[in-house]
Write a protein that holds these residues in place. Structure first.
Motif, PDB file in Angstrom:
ATOM      1  N   ASN A 194     -40.600 -16.821  31.887  1.00  0.00           N
ATOM      2  CA  ASN A 194     -41.735 -15.961  32.224  1.00  0.00           C
ATOM      3  C   ASN A 194     -41.362 -14.489  32.053  1.00  0.00           C
ATOM      4  N   GLN A 195     -40.118 -14.183  32.377  1.00  0.00           N
ATOM      5  CA  GLN A 195     -39.691 -12.789  32.265  1.00  0.00           C
ATOM      6  C   GLN A 195     -39.653 -12.291  30.824  1.00  0.00           C
ATOM      7  N   ILE A 196     -39.491 -13.250  29.903  1.00  0.00           N
ATOM      8  CA  ILE A 196     -39.533 -12.823  28.484  1.00  0.00           C
ATOM      9  C   ILE A 196     -40.936 -12.962  27.903  1.00  0.00           C
ATOM     10  N   GLY A 197     -41.941 -13.108  28.784  1.00  0.00           N
ATOM     11  CA  GLY A 197     -43.332 -13.059  28.328  1.00  0.00           C
ATOM     12  C   GLY A 197     -44.009 -14.397  28.169  1.00  0.00           C
ATOM     13  N   GLN A 198     -43.365 -15.462  28.516  1.00  0.00           N
ATOM     14  CA  GLN A 198     -43.963 -16.795  28.348  1.00  0.00           C
ATOM     15  C   GLN A 198     -45.028 -17.025  29.417  1.00  0.00           C
ATOM     16  N   THR A 199     -46.248 -17.356  28.994  1.00  0.00           N
ATOM     17  CA  THR A 199     -47.295 -17.706  29.965  1.00  0.00           C
ATOM     18  C   THR A 199     -46.926 -19.065  30.556  1.00  0.00           C
ATOM     19  N   LEU A 200     -47.072 -19.169  31.893  1.00  0.00           N
ATOM     20  CA  LEU A 200     -46.568 -20.364  32.557  1.00  0.00           C
ATOM     21  C   LEU A 200     -47.587 -20.882  33.562  1.00  0.00           C
ATOM     22  N   VAL A 201     -47.866 -22.182  33.511  1.00  0.00           N
ATOM     23  CA  VAL A 201     -48.709 -22.814  34.542  1.00  0.00           C
ATOM     24  C   VAL A 201     -47.882 -23.952  35.125  1.00  0.00           C
ATOM     25  N   VAL A 202     -47.668 -23.861  36.450  1.00  0.00           N
ATOM     26  CA  VAL A 202     -46.825 -24.878  37.100  1.00  0.00           C
ATOM     27  C   VAL A 202     -47.639 -25.581  38.171  1.00  0.00           C
ATOM     28  N   VAL A 203     -47.684 -26.882  38.079  1.00  0.00           N
ATOM     29  CA  VAL A 203     -48.306 -27.675  39.139  1.00  0.00           C
ATOM     30  C   VAL A 203     -47.193 -28.111  40.072  1.00  0.00           C
ATOM     31  N   THR A 204     -47.356 -27.853  41.351  1.00  0.00           N
ATOM     32  CA  THR A 204     -46.271 -28.209  42.268  1.00  0.00           C
ATOM     33  C   THR A 204     -46.772 -28.367  43.697  1.00  0.00           C
ATOM     34  N   HIS A 205     -46.003 -29.149  44.450  1.00  0.00           N
ATOM     35  CA  HIS A 205     -46.194 -29.237  45.896  1.00  0.00           C
ATOM     36  C   HIS A 205     -45.313 -28.210  46.600  1.00  0.00           C
ATOM     37  N   ASP A 206     -44.349 -27.720  45.849  1.00  0.00           N
ATOM     38  CA  ASP A 206     -43.205 -27.021  46.422  1.00  0.00           C
ATOM     39  C   ASP A 206     -43.509 -25.504  46.559  1.00  0.00           C
ATOM     40  N   GLU A 207     -43.710 -25.072  47.815  1.00  0.00           N
ATOM     41  CA  GLU A 207     -44.000 -23.648  48.053  1.00  0.00           C
ATOM     42  C   GLU A 207     -42.868 -22.768  47.532  1.00  0.00           C
ATOM     43  N   HIS A 208     -41.646 -23.250  47.682  1.00  0.00           N
ATOM     44  CA  HIS A 208     -40.475 -22.492  47.250  1.00  0.00           C
ATOM     45  C   HIS A 208     -40.519 -22.247  45.745  1.00  0.00           C
ATOM     46  N   LEU A 209     -40.848 -23.303  45.018  1.00  0.00           N
ATOM     47  CA  LEU A 209     -40.959 -23.177  43.555  1.00  0.00           C
ATOM     48  C   LEU A 209     -42.077 -22.196  43.210  1.00  0.00           C
ATOM     49  N   ALA A 210     -43.193 -22.365  43.897  1.00  0.00           N
ATOM     50  CA  ALA A 210     -44.346 -21.522  43.598  1.00  0.00           C
ATOM     51  C   ALA A 210     -44.014 -20.047  43.841  1.00  0.00           C
ATOM     52  N   THR A 211     -43.407 -19.773  44.962  1.00  0.00           N
ATOM     53  CA  THR A 211     -43.116 -18.367  45.267  1.00  0.00           C
ATOM     54  C   THR A 211     -42.052 -17.793  44.362  1.00  0.00           C
ATOM     55  N   ARG A 212     -41.127 -18.640  43.909  1.00  0.00           N
ATOM     56  CA  ARG A 212     -40.072 -18.141  43.027  1.00  0.00           C
ATOM     57  C   ARG A 212     -40.566 -17.924  41.601  1.00  0.00           C
ATOM     58  N   CYS A 213     -41.406 -18.837  41.136  1.00  0.00           N
ATOM     59  CA  CYS A 213     -41.734 -18.802  39.692  1.00  0.00           C
ATOM     60  C   CYS A 213     -43.064 -18.120  39.393  1.00  0.00           C
ATOM     61  N   ALA A 214     -44.006 -18.146  40.334  1.00  0.00           N
ATOM     62  CA  ALA A 214     -45.363 -17.737  39.979  1.00  0.00           C
ATOM     63  C   ALA A 214     -45.704 -16.351  40.500  1.00  0.00           C
ATOM     64  N   SER A 215     -46.642 -15.702  39.780  1.00  0.00           N
ATOM     65  CA  SER A 215     -47.149 -14.432  40.257  1.00  0.00           C
ATOM     66  C   SER A 215     -48.481 -14.652  40.970  1.00  0.00           C
ATOM     67  N   ARG A 216     -49.075 -15.835  40.742  1.00  0.00           N
ATOM     68  CA  ARG A 216     -50.366 -16.135  41.371  1.00  0.00           C
ATOM     69  C   ARG A 216     -50.369 -17.619  41.747  1.00  0.00           C
ATOM     70  N   VAL A 217     -50.983 -17.914  42.865  1.00  0.00           N
ATOM     71  CA  VAL A 217     -51.071 -19.316  43.304  1.00  0.00           C
ATOM     72  C   VAL A 217     -52.541 -19.691  43.423  1.00  0.00           C
ATOM     73  N   VAL A 218     -52.890 -20.797  42.764  1.00  0.00           N
ATOM     74  CA  VAL A 218     -54.258 -21.317  42.827  1.00  0.00           C
ATOM     75  C   VAL A 218     -54.212 -22.576  43.678  1.00  0.00           C
ATOM     76  N   ARG A 219     -55.106 -22.685  44.679  1.00  0.00           N
ATOM     77  CA  ARG A 219     -55.078 -23.864  45.552  1.00  0.00           C
ATOM     78  C   ARG A 219     -56.291 -24.757  45.261  1.00  0.00           C
ATOM     79  N   LEU A 220     -56.014 -26.031  45.182  1.00  0.00           N
ATOM     80  CA  LEU A 220     -57.079 -27.016  44.960  1.00  0.00           C
ATOM     81  C   LEU A 220     -57.148 -27.955  46.156  1.00  0.00           C
ATOM     82  N   SER A 221     -58.370 -28.415  46.402  1.00  0.00           N
ATOM     83  CA  SER A 221     -58.546 -29.466  47.398  1.00  0.00           C
ATOM     84  C   SER A 221     -59.772 -30.276  47.006  1.00  0.00           C
ATOM     85  N   ASP A 222     -59.629 -31.575  46.972  1.00  0.00           N
ATOM     86  CA  ASP A 222     -60.730 -32.484  46.573  1.00  0.00           C
ATOM     87  C   ASP A 222     -61.386 -32.044  45.275  1.00  0.00           C
TER      88      ASP A 222
END
Lengths: 235, 775
Positions: A194-222
């Motif tokens: 991501n730091q070299i410009g790669q657009t990234l979409v990560v699906v995860t349960h892991d808050e730690h992963l999300a906070t480390r890798c993402a600049s934005r978090v989208v939440r889904l439910s049902d």
């Protein structure tokens, strides 16, 4: 003197996407835009439609209604072959369970992605070996997937995803099947990308992963988007 | 190297078991199909094929040399309508001498009486390319080649003695479908023997009916001197004779097995290939996710299957051709025709057709995979969707069956299409086994009826130096009969004189069997009229009546060269040589007084030890060869032999089908198996579960296959009997006992269990850690 912001280039645009499997609604009108170079984490409980959303963006599945536009390409207008060609050139994908081809050794698993675009086997292997070097698995190049550890398999999958220098990298629970050490390594890889410009979409349960890798978090439910936060807000 | 080739080659290499199964199934299927097609070809219009192969003569004509010159005969080949001709060849009718009663017969192949000998420089030529199957063509004086269908001992080395004292050494045996001669010598030898006729052979533009051939003959003989044509015979007569011969019984049999073999082989290939594709759904999903297009996915699977499929087709076709050669030879010997050559075009059909079949089966299954979105393909590949077998599994779980058994019984419901194909393959395998068992029983019963083993337990033939005597003196006959009658255990004794005579009127040679003694004890089943009960009476088979347009009650006149005798046909037995007639002894004494019996049929008293009786009889008179009556003759034995061969082939193919199904099930359910083992299922229980799932299919296959086999038997056996002009005794169809049916029902289960056992045992040995790690 006015400072003019450069126009934001939208890479992914979902407009009221609905996906139904029989009587089950996996996505119920999701709209989402992802800009170039952005890193987005999609989170939510099991069965909320995270993987379905990712499959829509990757062109692995088709919406029941609504539109999915990736890099200006309306995926709804592409036939099965068109979707394959789209994935081949524009998308790199990482799965929770790696999805490597059991019949090919590690290096060929990565090289095959380039070969599909017409690159010769020699060139494809050379490129794969470069990636293997960067990912620290060059010594496992001739090993079949069944004999690799989970972390090694995921790194082979990352190498495969990067082979064609995709504009969009999608990861579905990339650390879900890994031990903590391997998970950290994969997270570092995604951050570097991501730091070299790669657009990234990560699906995860892991808050730690999300906070480390993402600049934005989208939440889904049902199947619906129930929230959107920047990492700063999350923290 | 393209991505498609790289992956398909790697998959074919890495999936050794799958590649091996595809290879073996295709290999066995190729052999089965080649053999079936070759037998089809051989059994479809066999006379016509043999006739075409030899470039047979549609008309064989004999001309009087005194009334027509060779040049005139050669010119007949240019008459309108004649498309090919051969000749003239000098022709002479010689008289084979009757051997003396005291000495041994020196005529193993040619019976006494007139024999047409033709002088030909070679067996080849434009027409009537005779099949020289033993020895060599005559090269000088005193040498002869006899006309005989291939098979049996070669007559080469024997001597033919003529009534004028000359003798001819048999140097070869050849077969002419056109029956252009009884034997061949060099043209010079034919002239030396006193040839007074010339033989011409013709083929015509139109010769499909008797009227056309009569017209052709008129065209050929037009302008020749009156009486120049000494005689002629059309191929239509031979064709008709062949079509009513015993050999025709083989045609429906070969046809039925050919159909079964073809269908089983085709279904088997479809089952294995489609199963491979369906089992690879997850693999297909990954390929699509990586970027393989649907066309490339199809190409990978096609190549993956075609690589072993093509190699196995090539090897199997070659092996099938090699296997077909002796089979065709044996089969056509049974048909009384020369062995046809193996048809290269059939090999080409199999070489091209089987890979196409494999490809079609793969593509049909791949279409589903192509349509499936990649995301669903990836998840679908892990295991079949739960809906299919869920209800059945729930119902089975509530039974008192051991859980391994109930789980196994539920497995087939998960993949209904694959289950249906496997059941169909098994059902066809059981059909083949059932049909073969029924046919073998019928053939054995046919032999028992034919040889009347319930009435006649022992036969005795008068021999000298190991050969049957054709002529025995009355005094010698009396001594032998008294000796046999005096042996302890003899209940009934019938003496027979088997010889050759002529039916006056149509002037055709027939086999005569004169009977003396308690002839009613011989046990010939009479279907019309009654058995011989007085002098001047005869009994014949249905074929004889049909060939000569006779009926029970008609009178016929016989001759053996001397005084004629007239007999009344008083009965028709269910099956008997169409050229044979049985008559009372009085008629023999009229036709040739002083001749003794050459053969005896003996019924034993109950409780007599057969082996001891035979040993005692052989010790009492070494010149009489006494043996048990029964067993199948060579032609009859051929049918059970073929049945066994096809049954073994089809059972192997069916067992491989089960093996493949179990392999695919195990591959799909590796995670389930690992999970079951992780919670305590023992390897033995895993094996039981997988074998149970296969044997359930076997049982269903049996329930379908056994009635189907009985139905095929009920259709084919009457067709075989009808083809021989015999009347069908109901006992030939009533071969099904409860024990036999139960055993046959078990055959499907056994085939399935054998096919399933090895992969099931391997499934039991799966290491849990490895399975769960790989998932």
């Amino acid at each position: 003197m006015s400072t003019e912001q450069p126009p934001v280039q939208v890479v992914v645009s979902l407009d009221t996407v609905v996906k139904e499997y029989g009587a089950t609604t996996a996505l119920a009108g999701v709209s989402l835009e992802i800009a170039a170079g952005e890193s987005v984490a999609v989170m939510g409980p099991s069965g909320c439609g995270k993987s379905t959303l990712l499959n829509m963006i990757a062109g692995l599945d088709r919406p029941t209604s609504g539109s999915v536009i990736v890099q200006g390409e309306d995926l709804g207008h592409l036939n099965e072959t068109g979707l394959c060609l789209f994935r081949r050139r524009r998308v790199g994908m990482i799965f929770q369970f790696f999805n490597l081809l059991d019949d090919l050794p590690a290096l060929d698993n990565a090289a095959i992605a380039a070969q599909l675009t017409g690159v010769s086997a020699t060139q494809a292997r050379r490129r794969a070996l470069e990636l293997f070097d960067e990912l620290g698995i060059a010594d496992r190049r001739d090993t079949y997937p069944a004999l690799l550890s989970g972390g090694e398999r995921q790194r082979v999958a990352v190498a495969r995803a990067l082979m064609n220098r995709p504009s969009l990298m999608l990861a579905d629970e990339p650390t879900g099947a890994l031990d903590s050490h391997s998970a950290e390594q994969v997270m570092d890889l995604l951050i570097d990308l991501n730091q070299i410009g790669q657009t990234l979409v990560v699906v995860t349960h892991d808050e730690h992963l999300a906070t480390r890798c993402a600049s934005r978090v989208v939440r889904l439910s049902d199947g619906k988007m129930v929230g959107e936060q920047s990492v700063e807000q999350l923290l | 190297m393209s991505a498609v080739w790289a992956l398909s080659r790697a998959a074919a290499r890495r999936r050794r078991l799958q590649t091996t199964v595809i290879g073996i199934v295709t290999f066995v299927s190729a052999i089965t199909i080649v053999v079936a097609l070759e037998l089809f070809s051989a059994s479809s219009a066999p006379f016509e094929h043999a006739f075409a192969q030899q470039q047979g003569a549609e008309l064989v004509a004999a001309f009087d040399k005194a009334k027509v010159t060779d040049a005139q005969l050669v010119a007949t080949g240019a008459r309108p309508g004649v498309t090919a001709s051969a000749g003239p060849f000098p022709q002479v009718t010689v008289d084979i001498s009757q051997p003396s009663g005291a000495g041994p017969s020196r005529l193993p192949s040619v019976p006494p009486g007139p024999l047409t000998v033709v002088g030909r420089p070679s067996p080849g030529g434009r027409l009537d390319r005779v099949d020289l199957w033993s020895g060599h063509w005559p090269t000088g004086a005193g040498q002869v080649v006899v006309n005989r269908a291939p098979g049996g001992p070669s007559p080469v080395g024997s001597v033919i003695e003529l009534s004028d004292g000359q003798s001819l050494a048999v140097v070869g045996a050849a077969y002419s479908v056109s029956q252009s001669a009884g034997a061949w010598v060099t043209p010079a030898e034919a002239d030396a023997l006193g040839a007074k006729e010339s033989e011409m052979l013709y083929r015509f533009a139109d010769a499909t009916t008797s009227d056309q051939l009569r017209s052709d003959l008129t065209s050929v003989t037009g302008g020749l001197a009156p009486g120049a044509l000494a005689g002629s015979r059309s191929y239509l007569t031979l064709e008709r004779q062949y079509s009513t011969s015993v050999a025709q019984a083989y045609v429906p049999f070969l046809f039925a097995f050919g159909i079964l073999a073809l269908v089983v082989a085709v279904m088997m290939v479809a089952n294995v290939v489609s199963g491979t594709v369906v089992a690879g759904l997850r693999h297909i999903g990954i390929m699509k996710a990586v970027g393989y297009t649907p066309g490339q996915v199809g190409a990978v699977y096609l190549l993956m299957i075609l690589i072993p499929g093509a190699v196995a087709t090539l090897v199997g076709t070659l092996a099938g051709t090699l296997v077909s050669k002796p089979l065709l030879s044996t089969a056509t010997q049974g048909l009384g025709l020369p062995a046809p050559s193996v048809s290269p075009w059939l090999d080409v059909v199999v070489l091209a057709g089987l890979p196409v079949l494999v490809a079609l089966a793969a593509l049909a299954s791949a279409r589903r995979a192509k349509r499936l979105p990649a995301a669903r393909a990836i998840t679908a590949g892990a295991a079949p969707s739960a809906g299919h077998g869920l209800r059945a599994q729930r119902a089975l779980a509530s039974t008192a069956l051991p859980r391994a058994v109930s789980l196994g019984l539920g497995l087939p419901f998960a993949r209904p299409a694959r289950t249906a194909l496997t059941v169909a393959t098994l059902a066809l395998g059981v059909t083949a086994v059932t049909f073969a068992a029924g046919l073998t029983s019928s053939v054995i019963r046919y032999g028992q009826l034919q040889q009347r083993t319930s009435s006649v337990q022992v036969t005795a033939a008068v021999r000298h130096n190991g050969r049957s005597l054709l002529v025995v003196s009355a005094a010698s006959d009396q001594r032998t009969a008294e000796l046999l009658a005096s042996l302890p255990g003899t209940r009934t004794l019938t003496a027979e004189l088997q010889t050759v005579g002529e039916l006056v009127g149509p002037n055709v040679r027939i086999d005569l069997d004169f009977l003396r003694g308690d002839t009613s004890s011989l046990g010939y089943p009479i279907v019309n009229g009654h058995w011989i009960n007085g002098p001047g009476q005869a009994v014949v088979g249905p074929g004889f009546l049909k060939d000569h347009d006779l009926a029970v009650g008609d009178r016929v006149t016989l001759t053996m060269g001397g005084a004629p005798a007239t007999v009344t046909i008083v009965g028709e037995t269910w099956s008997y040589d169409p050229s044979g007639l049985m008559a009372d002894w009085h008629t023999a004494s009229v036709l040739d007084p002083g001749r003794g019996a050459t053969r005896y049929e003996i019924g034993l008293r109950p409780g007599t030890n057969l082996a001891s009786y035979i040993a005692r009889a052989n010790r009492a008179d070494p010149s009489v060869m006494v043996q048990a009556n029964g067993g199948l003759n060579g032609d009859e034995q051929l049918i059970p032999d073929f049945s066994t061969l096809f049954t073994v082939l089809l059972a192997i193919v069916a067992a491989l089908g089960v093996l493949n199904t179990v392999l695919l099930t195990i591959r799909e359910r590796r995670r389930d198996l690992g999970m079951l083992k992780s919670i305590g299922m023992t390897p033995r229980q895993v094996t039981v579960m997988m074998v149970t799932s296969a044997t359930a299919l076997g049982l269903i296959g049996s329930l379908i296959g056994v009635p189907a086999g009985i139905t095929v038997h009920r259709v084919v056996v009457p067709a075989m009997v009808h083809a021989t002009n015999a009347v069908l005794p109901s006992s030939l169809l009533d071969v099904w006992t409860a024990g036999l049916i139960a055993a046959l029902a078990l055959s499907g289960v056994v085939i399935a269990a054998v096919g399933a056992f090895v992969p099931a045992r391997n499934a039991g040995r799966l290491r849990v850690a490895a399975v769960l790690h790989n998932e």
